[in-house]
Design a protein around this motif. Sequence first.
Motif, PDB file in Angstrom:
ATOM      1  N   SER A  16       0.831  -1.196   0.000  1.00  0.00           N
ATOM      2  CA  SER A  16       0.000   0.000   0.000  1.00  0.00           C
ATOM      3  C   SER A  16       0.870   1.251   0.000  1.00  0.00           C
ATOM      4  CB  SER A  16      -0.925   0.017   1.213  1.00  0.00           C
ATOM      5  OG  SER A  16      -0.173   0.138   2.399  1.00  0.00           O
ATOM      6  N   LEU A  17       0.228   2.331  -0.347  1.00  0.00           N
ATOM      7  CA  LEU A  17       0.749   3.685  -0.174  1.00  0.00           C
ATOM      8  C   LEU A  17      -0.437   4.478   0.344  1.00  0.00           C
ATOM      9  CD1 LEU A  17       2.734   6.074  -0.528  1.00  0.00           C
ATOM     10  CD2 LEU A  17       1.896   6.249  -2.887  1.00  0.00           C
ATOM     11  N   VAL A  18      -0.271   5.110   1.487  1.00  0.00           N
ATOM     12  CA  VAL A  18      -1.369   5.849   2.093  1.00  0.00           C
ATOM     13  C   VAL A  18      -0.961   7.307   2.242  1.00  0.00           C
ATOM     14  CG1 VAL A  18      -2.863   6.044   4.120  1.00  0.00           C
ATOM     15  CG2 VAL A  18      -2.136   3.781   3.326  1.00  0.00           C
ATOM     16  N   THR A  19      -1.789   8.195   1.724  1.00  0.00           N
ATOM     17  CA  THR A  19      -1.593   9.634   1.875  1.00  0.00           C
ATOM     18  C   THR A  19      -2.935  10.220   2.318  1.00  0.00           C
ATOM     19  OG1 THR A  19      -2.283  10.436  -0.319  1.00  0.00           O
ATOM     20  CG2 THR A  19      -0.050   9.512  -0.150  1.00  0.00           C
ATOM     21  N   PRO A  20      -2.950  11.478   2.712  1.00  0.00           N
ATOM     22  CA  PRO A  20      -4.231  12.079   3.098  1.00  0.00           C
ATOM     23  C   PRO A  20      -5.238  12.174   1.941  1.00  0.00           C
ATOM     24  CG  PRO A  20      -2.409  13.353   3.993  1.00  0.00           C
ATOM     25  CD  PRO A  20      -1.816  12.341   3.041  1.00  0.00           C
ATOM     26  N   GLY A  84       4.793  -7.629 -12.666  1.00  0.00           N
ATOM     27  CA  GLY A  84       4.263  -6.281 -12.824  1.00  0.00           C
ATOM     28  C   GLY A  84       3.354  -6.011 -11.642  1.00  0.00           C
ATOM     29  N   PHE A  85       3.165  -4.734 -11.349  1.00  0.00           N
ATOM     30  CA  PHE A  85       2.416  -4.365 -10.148  1.00  0.00           C
ATOM     31  C   PHE A  85       1.405  -3.281 -10.490  1.00  0.00           C
ATOM     32  CE2 PHE A  85       6.642  -5.833  -9.107  1.00  0.00           C
ATOM     33  CZ  PHE A  85       6.342  -6.915  -8.286  1.00  0.00           C
ATOM     34  N   THR A  86       0.141  -3.611 -10.348  1.00  0.00           N
ATOM     35  CA  THR A  86      -0.930  -2.660 -10.617  1.00  0.00           C
ATOM     36  C   THR A  86      -1.670  -2.414  -9.315  1.00  0.00           C
ATOM     37  OG1 THR A  86      -1.139  -3.478 -12.879  1.00  0.00           O
ATOM     38  CG2 THR A  86      -2.962  -2.167 -12.023  1.00  0.00           C
ATOM     39  N   TYR A  87      -1.846  -1.136  -9.026  1.00  0.00           N
ATOM     40  CA  TYR A  87      -2.529  -0.711  -7.806  1.00  0.00           C
ATOM     41  C   TYR A  87      -3.769   0.093  -8.172  1.00  0.00           C
ATOM     42  CZ  TYR A  87       1.809  -1.830  -5.336  1.00  0.00           C
ATOM     43  OH  TYR A  87       2.898  -2.480  -4.816  1.00  0.00           O
ATOM     44  N   THR A  88      -4.834  -0.132  -7.442  1.00  0.00           N
ATOM     45  CA  THR A  88      -6.001   0.720  -7.567  1.00  0.00           C
ATOM     46  C   THR A  88      -5.785   1.926  -6.661  1.00  0.00           C
ATOM     47  OG1 THR A  88      -8.415   0.778  -7.565  1.00  0.00           O
ATOM     48  CG2 THR A  88      -7.376  -0.461  -5.782  1.00  0.00           C
TER      49      THR A  88
END
Length: 152
Positions: A16-20, A84-88
């Motif tokens: 994950s990547l979490v930002t405001p 490969g890496f796909t993120y929603t």
Amino acid sequence: MSDHAFVPGDFAVPRSLVTPRFRLEPLNPEHNAADHAAWTSSIEHIRATPGFPDGRWPPVDGMTLEANLADLRRHADHFTERRGFTYTVLEPASGEVIGCVYIYPSDSDDHDADVSSWVRADRAELDVPLYEGVSAWLSTHWPFERPHYDPR
């Protein structure tokens, strides 16, 4: 795309990547309906986004929900296989799908990864923050030395 992993075997792929303003999580078949609705509502906007100039995606005429599901399964398989890496891209509070990020091996000898992203047309103001956030994430949490990601 090559048939081997493009990150080291001992590399812990970020989940994950979490930002405001947004959060990323791996794109999976469970996102099918929301993903389909997100990109089909924004075809012209996505095609105008840096990194999507070849005119192949998204398809102008869209695709069926079933075809989209097959595409999401392919992306999920690539993630599992480390090919490969796909993120929603999700809205933090509601979990609504607002975009997508793709990280794949580069075909160019000048780059070790090709990265692209899009956001829905009604969330266009997030295109630059997404680019900036993902760029920083790539430099601090990924093993790439020369990723290609079209600037915003």
